[in-house]
Motif scaffolding. Sequence first.
Motif, PDB file in Angstrom:
ATOM      1  N   UNK A 141       0.837  -1.196   0.000  1.00  0.00           N
ATOM      2  CA  UNK A 141       0.000   0.000   0.000  1.00  0.00           C
ATOM      3  C   UNK A 141       0.875   1.251   0.000  1.00  0.00           C
ATOM      4  N   UNK A 142       0.918   1.931  -1.139  1.00  0.00           N
ATOM      5  CA  UNK A 142       1.740   3.136  -1.315  1.00  0.00           C
ATOM      6  C   UNK A 142       3.153   2.931  -0.752  1.00  0.00           C
ATOM      7  N   UNK A 143       3.881   1.964  -1.269  1.00  0.00           N
ATOM      8  CA  UNK A 143       5.179   1.596  -0.698  1.00  0.00           C
ATOM      9  C   UNK A 143       6.273   2.640  -0.848  1.00  0.00           C
ATOM     10  N   UNK A 144       6.104   3.603  -1.762  1.00  0.00           N
ATOM     11  CA  UNK A 144       7.190   4.549  -2.023  1.00  0.00           C
ATOM     12  C   UNK A 144       7.086   5.837  -1.222  1.00  0.00           C
ATOM     13  N   UNK A 145       6.134   5.923  -0.295  1.00  0.00           N
ATOM     14  CA  UNK A 145       6.012   7.120   0.541  1.00  0.00           C
ATOM     15  C   UNK A 145       7.330   7.341   1.297  1.00  0.00           C
ATOM     16  N   UNK A 146       7.817   8.565   1.300  1.00  0.00           N
ATOM     17  CA  UNK A 146       9.061   8.992   1.984  1.00  0.00           C
ATOM     18  C   UNK A 146      10.336   8.571   1.269  1.00  0.00           C
ATOM     19  N   UNK A 147      10.236   7.916   0.110  1.00  0.00           N
ATOM     20  CA  UNK A 147      11.434   7.483  -0.607  1.00  0.00           C
ATOM     21  C   UNK A 147      11.867   8.522  -1.636  1.00  0.00           C
TER      22      UNK A 147
END
Length: 209
Positions: A141-147
């Motif tokens: 679930x939205x794995x790229x948040x903060x990347x």
Amino acid sequence: MTLTVSDLTISRGGIPVLEGLNFSLEPGGALVLRGPNGVGKTTLLRTVAGLQPAVAGTVECDPESIAYAAHSDGLKGMLTVSENLHFWADIFGTKGIDAALKGFDLEGLVDRPASALSAGQKRRLGLARLLVTGRPIWILDEPTVSLDVASVEMFADAVRAHLAAGGSALIATHIDLGLEAEVFDVGPYRAKPENSTDAFSGSFDEGFL
């Protein structure tokens, strides 16, 4: 291991949000969920992962084959990077964390407490857990948040390797990860409001125009 969703209806807070969903996820395949914020993507992922019941329909898959990564990184702040990964490896009954450390560029941070990591480093550590689960189906679930950009590509590489090894991935994201993936727009599957008519809905909306 194939995941099959048939005529699925899901709810949030007791109110149906998506209905009539049908899709399948085969080994080696990726399916990217798209749709506006609030449409029900997270609720769908949680239902498929077995974290909440469906209103109707079925999800055919062995729950023990699924690894779920949500918005929370699920880290223990007092434990180091290495200790966090060893903890999850023990939970899932797998051995070794070297691939997880290398895959998410955490080798230089093994002795640092998770509480001392930056937001991006915490996210990388949270995603690195996927590599110690040993489970073939990743639900993300939205794995790229903060990347940052480099870390997004690092994550995409990890997914590609997982798919190449016969795993699969169901991902809700607004970012193009450069994967060979089918896109499934859940917008057209919004549940119809209960106990309402088109005429009523129209007059209700007009009161706010």
